[in-house]
Design a protein around this motif. Sequence first.
Motif, PDB file in Angstrom:
ATOM      1  N   TYR A  62       0.839  -1.198   0.000  1.00 31.94           N
ATOM      2  CA  TYR A  62       0.000   0.000   0.000  1.00 31.94           C
ATOM      3  C   TYR A  62       0.876   1.251   0.000  1.00 31.94           C
ATOM      4  CZ  TYR A  62      -2.958   3.763   1.747  1.00 31.94           C
ATOM      5  OH  TYR A  62      -3.598   4.964   1.917  1.00 31.94           O
ATOM      6  N   THR A  67      -0.684  -1.263  -6.406  1.00 33.14           N
ATOM      7  CA  THR A  67      -2.110  -1.611  -6.330  1.00 33.14           C
ATOM      8  C   THR A  67      -2.410  -3.015  -6.846  1.00 33.14           C
ATOM      9  OG1 THR A  67      -2.481  -0.493  -8.451  1.00 33.14           O
ATOM     10  CG2 THR A  67      -2.884   0.781  -6.454  1.00 33.14           C
ATOM     11  N   PHE A 138      -7.256  -3.189   7.751  1.00 33.69           N
ATOM     12  CA  PHE A 138      -7.355  -1.732   7.831  1.00 33.69           C
ATOM     13  C   PHE A 138      -6.264  -1.138   8.729  1.00 33.69           C
ATOM     14  CE2 PHE A 138     -11.674  -2.590   6.209  1.00 33.69           C
ATOM     15  CZ  PHE A 138     -11.665  -1.697   5.145  1.00 33.69           C
ATOM     16  N   LEU A 141      -3.475  -0.731   6.439  1.00 32.06           N
ATOM     17  CA  LEU A 141      -3.702   0.398   5.529  1.00 32.06           C
ATOM     18  C   LEU A 141      -3.643   1.734   6.268  1.00 32.06           C
ATOM     19  CD1 LEU A 141      -6.633  -0.981   3.316  1.00 32.06           C
ATOM     20  CD2 LEU A 141      -4.190  -0.931   2.781  1.00 32.06           C
ATOM     21  N   ASN A 143      -5.435   2.735   8.732  1.00 29.43           N
ATOM     22  CA  ASN A 143      -6.743   3.262   9.112  1.00 29.43           C
ATOM     23  C   ASN A 143      -7.146   2.621  10.444  1.00 29.43           C
ATOM     24  OD1 ASN A 143      -9.431   4.096   9.330  1.00 29.43           O
ATOM     25  ND2 ASN A 143      -9.728   4.075   7.113  1.00 29.43           N
ATOM     26  N   ASN A 197     -14.562   1.474   1.245  1.00 30.57           N
ATOM     27  CA  ASN A 197     -13.187   1.975   1.117  1.00 30.57           C
ATOM     28  C   ASN A 197     -12.431   1.430  -0.093  1.00 30.57           C
ATOM     29  OD1 ASN A 197     -12.461   3.601   3.762  1.00 30.57           O
ATOM     30  ND2 ASN A 197     -13.676   1.839   4.426  1.00 30.57           N
ATOM     31  N   LYS A 200     -10.874   4.172  -2.310  1.00 25.63           N
ATOM     32  CA  LYS A 200      -9.852   4.956  -1.608  1.00 25.63           C
ATOM     33  C   LYS A 200      -8.519   4.218  -1.564  1.00 25.63           C
ATOM     34  CE  LYS A 200      -8.841   7.049   2.888  1.00 25.63           C
ATOM     35  NZ  LYS A 200      -9.349   7.310   4.271  1.00 25.63           N
ATOM     36  N   TYR A 201      -8.545   2.918  -1.283  1.00 22.65           N
ATOM     37  CA  TYR A 201      -7.305   2.139  -1.144  1.00 22.65           C
ATOM     38  C   TYR A 201      -6.977   1.288  -2.359  1.00 22.65           C
ATOM     39  CZ  TYR A 201      -7.706   3.557   3.740  1.00 22.65           C
ATOM     40  OH  TYR A 201      -7.802   4.286   4.904  1.00 22.65           O
ATOM     41  N   LYS A 202      -7.926   1.168  -3.279  1.00 23.64           N
ATOM     42  CA  LYS A 202      -7.722   0.460  -4.560  1.00 23.64           C
ATOM     43  C   LYS A 202      -7.276  -0.989  -4.369  1.00 23.64           C
ATOM     44  CE  LYS A 202      -6.468   4.627  -7.143  1.00 23.64           C
ATOM     45  NZ  LYS A 202      -6.687   5.623  -6.055  1.00 23.64           N
ATOM     46  N   TYR A 203      -7.947  -1.718  -3.462  1.00 16.87           N
ATOM     47  CA  TYR A 203      -7.618  -3.129  -3.272  1.00 16.87           C
ATOM     48  C   TYR A 203      -8.598  -4.057  -4.014  1.00 16.87           C
ATOM     49  CZ  TYR A 203     -10.957  -2.153   0.510  1.00 16.87           C
ATOM     50  OH  TYR A 203     -12.040  -1.712   1.249  1.00 16.87           O
TER      51      TYR A 203
END
Length: 204
Positions: A62, A67, A138, A141, A143, A197, A200-203
């Motif tokens: 990340y 990605t 998370f 990430l 978060n 999400n 936002k995180y492109k997972y």
Amino acid sequence: SSEMVTNISMSLVNMLYNLQLVKYAGYDGVVAYGIIMYVGFIFVGTYLGYSVGVAPIIGYHYGAGNTDELKSLFKKSLILLSATAVILTACAEIFSSALAGIFVGYNKELHDMTTNAICLFALSYIISGINIFASAFFTALNNGLVSAIISFLRTLVFQVAFIFILPLLLDLNGIWLAVVGAEICSLIVSISFFVANRKKYKYV
């Protein structure tokens, strides 16, 4: 923060379980719950080990902006955890009597209660892996808020609610199924955060 919440919650929830079990099953119920916890450490430990182990890899990719790797890790983790969940749940159900016998084979009544308790409690294993992974995911990430919310709801709010609600409907079995209800509700929360999400995180 999520790890702190989990550990604080476990102590409180264990006390509430014991209070309810004394009320509905006497001290034999407390003994059965203790056995479930010992057995559960083996199964849930598998999910914890994987989630804690993969978190630094997720965090690295990340941070590096990889990605494609992040998407691959996310997808493979969900597949692996889902497959493992089926296997572990099946093992717990099949070997419930043998596992209970290790601890209380000397008492048939207590053995039967514990076997039933393991069978019902083990249904949570098919769900808990995803929830444990969601919290660790998370955290990786960066978060911590989402991670803490998932942990707080899963280990405290939902469990406390079901510990008191389900016994009113299902008697003693309601206590053993409280964790299942909590995991189902937590899964809904985890999936909601995964979906919310994803861009936002492109997972995904």
